[in-house]
Design an enzyme around this catalytic site. Structure first.
Site, PDB file in Angstrom:
ATOM      1  N   GLU A 110      10.373   7.943  -8.292  1.00 41.09           N
ATOM      2  CA  GLU A 110      10.311   6.499  -8.069  1.00 41.09           C
ATOM      3  C   GLU A 110       8.975   5.946  -8.557  1.00 41.09           C
ATOM      4  O   GLU A 110       7.916   6.495  -8.236  1.00 41.09           O
ATOM      5  CB  GLU A 110      10.494   6.250  -6.561  1.00 41.09           C
ATOM      6  CG  GLU A 110      10.572   4.792  -6.145  1.00 41.09           C
ATOM      7  CD  GLU A 110      10.846   4.658  -4.641  1.00 41.09           C
ATOM      8  OE1 GLU A 110      11.258   5.650  -4.000  1.00 41.09           O
ATOM      9  OE2 GLU A 110      10.641   3.557  -4.110  1.00 41.09           O
ATOM     10  N   LYS A 168      15.007  -3.570  -2.609  1.00 42.19           N
ATOM     11  CA  LYS A 168      14.402  -4.008  -1.351  1.00 42.19           C
ATOM     12  C   LYS A 168      14.634  -5.507  -1.256  1.00 42.19           C
ATOM     13  O   LYS A 168      14.275  -6.256  -2.180  1.00 42.19           O
ATOM     14  CB  LYS A 168      12.897  -3.719  -1.330  1.00 42.19           C
ATOM     15  CG  LYS A 168      12.566  -2.239  -1.204  1.00 42.19           C
ATOM     16  CD  LYS A 168      11.065  -1.996  -1.170  1.00 42.19           C
ATOM     17  CE  LYS A 168      10.774  -0.510  -1.082  1.00 42.19           C
ATOM     18  NZ  LYS A 168       9.347  -0.209  -1.321  1.00 42.19           N
ATOM     19  N   SER A 171      11.544   8.763   4.239  1.00 41.49           N
ATOM     20  CA  SER A 171      10.392   8.657   3.344  1.00 41.49           C
ATOM     21  C   SER A 171       9.178   9.241   4.058  1.00 41.49           C
ATOM     22  O   SER A 171       8.810   8.788   5.141  1.00 41.49           O
ATOM     23  CB  SER A 171      10.159   7.182   2.990  1.00 41.49           C
ATOM     24  OG  SER A 171       8.966   7.043   2.255  1.00 41.49           O
ATOM     25  N   LYS A 229       6.092  11.197  -0.824  1.00 42.19           N
ATOM     26  CA  LYS A 229       5.126  10.391  -1.571  1.00 42.19           C
ATOM     27  C   LYS A 229       4.199  11.322  -2.346  1.00 42.19           C
ATOM     28  O   LYS A 229       3.761  12.337  -1.801  1.00 42.19           O
ATOM     29  CB  LYS A 229       4.288   9.552  -0.596  1.00 42.19           C
ATOM     30  CG  LYS A 229       5.093   8.485   0.138  1.00 42.19           C
ATOM     31  CD  LYS A 229       5.357   7.303  -0.752  1.00 42.19           C
ATOM     32  CE  LYS A 229       6.014   6.177   0.036  1.00 42.19           C
ATOM     33  NZ  LYS A 229       6.324   5.028  -0.832  1.00 42.19           N
ATOM     34  N   ASP A 251      11.032   0.667  -8.343  1.00 41.66           N
ATOM     35  CA  ASP A 251      10.844  -0.049  -7.076  1.00 41.66           C
ATOM     36  C   ASP A 251      10.000  -1.286  -7.406  1.00 41.66           C
ATOM     37  O   ASP A 251      10.537  -2.359  -7.730  1.00 41.66           O
ATOM     38  CB  ASP A 251      10.164   0.897  -6.062  1.00 41.66           C
ATOM     39  CG  ASP A 251       9.748   0.231  -4.746  1.00 41.66           C
ATOM     40  OD1 ASP A 251       9.903  -0.976  -4.610  1.00 41.66           O
ATOM     41  OD2 ASP A 251       9.246   0.940  -3.840  1.00 41.66           O
ATOM     42  N   LYS A 289      12.385  11.934   0.777  1.00 46.28           N
ATOM     43  CA  LYS A 289      11.500  11.330  -0.230  1.00 46.28           C
ATOM     44  C   LYS A 289      10.067  11.673   0.125  1.00 46.28           C
ATOM     45  O   LYS A 289       9.614  11.424   1.237  1.00 46.28           O
ATOM     46  CB  LYS A 289      11.727   9.812  -0.246  1.00 46.28           C
ATOM     47  CG  LYS A 289      10.644   8.994  -0.918  1.00 46.28           C
ATOM     48  CD  LYS A 289      11.147   7.589  -1.197  1.00 46.28           C
ATOM     49  CE  LYS A 289      10.088   6.543  -0.925  1.00 46.28           C
ATOM     50  NZ  LYS A 289      10.571   5.176  -1.185  1.00 46.28           N
ATOM     51  N   ASP A 332       8.085   9.743  -4.747  1.00 44.65           N
ATOM     52  CA  ASP A 332       7.713   8.334  -4.975  1.00 44.65           C
ATOM     53  C   ASP A 332       6.213   8.266  -5.250  1.00 44.65           C
ATOM     54  O   ASP A 332       5.405   8.631  -4.404  1.00 44.65           O
ATOM     55  CB  ASP A 332       8.063   7.492  -3.738  1.00 44.65           C
ATOM     56  CG  ASP A 332       7.817   6.001  -3.955  1.00 44.65           C
ATOM     57  OD1 ASP A 332       7.377   5.610  -5.067  1.00 44.65           O
ATOM     58  OD2 ASP A 332       8.059   5.208  -3.012  1.00 44.65           O
ATOM     59  N   GLY A 379      12.827   0.845   1.923  1.00 39.44           N
ATOM     60  CA  GLY A 379      12.324   0.371   3.208  1.00 39.44           C
ATOM     61  C   GLY A 379      10.896  -0.105   3.073  1.00 39.44           C
ATOM     62  O   GLY A 379      10.183   0.285   2.143  1.00 39.44           O
TER      63      GLY A 379
HETATM   64  O1  LIG Z   1      10.567   4.208   5.712  1.00 44.07           O
HETATM   65  C1  LIG Z   1      10.397   3.202   5.012  1.00 44.07           C
HETATM   66  O2  LIG Z   1      10.526   2.040   5.461  1.00 44.07           O
HETATM   67  C2  LIG Z   1      10.036   3.391   3.563  1.00 44.07           C
HETATM   68  C3  LIG Z   1       8.570   3.581   3.412  1.00 44.07           C
HETATM   69  C4  LIG Z   1       8.123   3.474   1.961  1.00 44.07           C
HETATM   70  O3  LIG Z   1       8.421   4.372   1.203  1.00 44.07           O
HETATM   71  C5  LIG Z   1       7.278   2.350   1.600  1.00 44.07           C
HETATM   72  C6  LIG Z   1       6.597   1.722   2.631  1.00 44.07           C
HETATM   73  C7  LIG Z   1       5.734   0.686   2.393  1.00 44.07           C
HETATM   74  C8  LIG Z   1       5.559   0.236   1.100  1.00 44.07           C
HETATM   75  C9  LIG Z   1       6.243   0.850   0.048  1.00 44.07           C
HETATM   76  C10 LIG Z   1       7.121   1.882   0.292  1.00 44.07           C
HETATM   77  C11 LIG Z   1       7.891   2.405  -0.895  1.00 44.07           C
HETATM   78  O4  LIG Z   1       9.104   2.622  -0.871  1.00 44.07           O
HETATM   79  O5  LIG Z   1       7.303   2.515  -1.961  1.00 44.07           O
HETATM   80 MG   LIG Z   2       8.666   2.999  -3.472  1.00 52.85          MG
END
Ligand SMILES: O=C(O)CCC(=O)c1ccccc1C(=O)O
Ligand SMILES: [Mg+2]
Length: 380
Positions: free
Chosen positions: A217, A266, A139, A167, A242, A165, A192, A294
């Site tokens: 996402e 999660k 991510s 953002k 999510d 992924k 995402d 994550g």
């Molecule tokens: O590498 C990771 O742990 C995922 C990081 C990540 O996308 C995330 C991290 C913190 C809060 C939300 C998200 C998410 O998945 O939206």
């Molecule tokens: Mg997410």
């Protein structure tokens, strides 16, 4: 299987610093407090869980601080000194507290670890996971420029990650995705949005369809499953939820409405491993693939994520990158390592990793022991 009875819970609050800041549509993070929950049973076995939130209530309503409060005043008093026949029962023991899933998950996952160790089983085996290795994705937070993002994606593709992924947010979306797609026409790519859009953006979001993304996402509101169903009818890219899925019930309703075609599970967001397994099973029975999200966890949360991902319907690589992608030094031994996008599922009892006590001491800023069910509140 042997039941467990928790005689003591130690809350170790540590301060963690990510190796690099992480930017999403809701903010930039580098430091966070994590409460590492150590549940100790009558025979002295320690099991571990963690609060997978950040210090601010921007991803969901919880913070590390609120989670610790819930744990101390309500959740731990409810489970301490009770015979627990199976960790699947813990979820229902905690439903007297509304929501606060991340707090619940921190103690629930610790109990899973104790129970697995007590019965001398790897956690993955205890939950019925058959995979011995799992595929991992990366991510990537929002970068300064599309060029910078392309550079990062290049690094991670080279390292072997099985899913990339990215953002996105208004102002950092189409041009970023287009640049990555041009540079890596075949990369398994997804976006995402962390709830950065509304239905007014339908025409804009439709433009993402041309980039052959695995999914988008959580494009819409954190608490929505209605508008997502409308959007899913309008766009070709599969929607993955999510933030909106906090429970088995939420998942059932989202699938019924057609709000998504994929779910990111999660453990913290859904209140624990038991509920995560139930959502996995529901999705499997409905032909909906899942993957493990994550929350920038320490090795403890990561270990639970890896065990969960060993279940069969986790067919899409998760966000469970290796320790070195987050921390200079993780708090578990060995650290989580990856070989060309593959992480081995641990075969030792429980989460299969040891907590590095020396490292833990160094990072701890507060430590509290709870040994009684006494609390200022009436507990049902
Ligand atoms: O590498 C990771 O742990 C995922 C990081 C990540 O996308 C995330 C991290 C913190 C809060 C939300 C998200 C998410 O998945 O939206
Ligand atoms: Mg997410």
């Amino acid at each position: 299987m042997k039941p467990v009875k928790i005689k003591e819970v130690v809350l170790h609050t540590v301060k963690m610093r990510l190796i690099a800041p992480f930017t999403t549509s809701f903010g930039t993070f580098q430091e966070k407090h994590v409460c590492l929950v150590e549940a100790i049973d009558e025979s002295g076995i320690s099991g571990w869980g963690e609060t997978t939130t950040s210090d601010e209530p921007y991803y969901n309503e919880e913070t590390t601080h609120t989670a610790v409060y819930m744990l101390k005043d309500f959740l731990i008093p409810r489970i301490i000194h009770k015979t627990i026949n199976h960790p699947l029962d813990v979820h229902d023991m905690l439903t007297f507290v509304r929501r606060n899933q991340i707090a619940k998950s921190a103690i629930e996952t610790a109990i899973w670890d104790v129970f697995a160790k007590k019965n001398n089983l790897p956690l993955s085996e205890l939950i019925g996971g058959m995979k011995t290795e799992i595929e991992v994705g990366k991510s990537i937070g929002i970068q300064e420029s599309p060029e910078k993002l392309v550079e990062k994606v290049g690094e991670y593709v080279k390292e072997g990650f099985r899913k990339i992924k990215v953002k996105i947010a208004p102002g950092a979306d189409l041009d970023y995705i287009e640049a990555v797609r041009k540079a890596f026409p075949d990369a398994p790519l997804m976006a995402d949005a962390n709830s950065a859009y509304t239905l007014n953006d339908i025409e804009h979001l439709k433009k993402l369809d041309q980039y052959n993304l695995m999914m988008i996402e959580q494009p819409l509101a954190h608490d929505d499953i209605i508008d997502h169903a409308t959007l899913q009818r309008e766009i070709q890219t599969p929607i993955c939820l999510d933030e909106s899925i906090h429970s088995l019930e939420d998942a059932r309703k989202a699938l019924q409405l057609g709000s998504c075609r994929i779910i990111n599970i999660k453990i913290g967001r859904v209140g624990g491993l038991g509920e995560a397994i139930r959502i996995h099973d529901l999705c499997r029975d409905n032909g909906v693939p899942v993957w493990c999200g994550g929350m920038l966890e320490t090795g403890i949360g990561r270990a639970h994520n890896i065990a969960l991902t060993s279940l069969s319907n986790f067919t899409i690589p998760g966000d469970t990158a290796p320790s070195s992608h987050y921390w200079d030094e993780d708090i578990i031994e060995p650290e989580v390592t990856m070989d060309l996008g593959i992480i081995q599922v641990q075969s030792g009892p429980g989460i299969g990793f040891e907590v590095n006590r020396k490292k833990l001491e160094q990072l701890t800023i507060e430590k509290e022991r709870i040994t009684t069910a006494e609390t200022p509140h009436p507990i049902p």
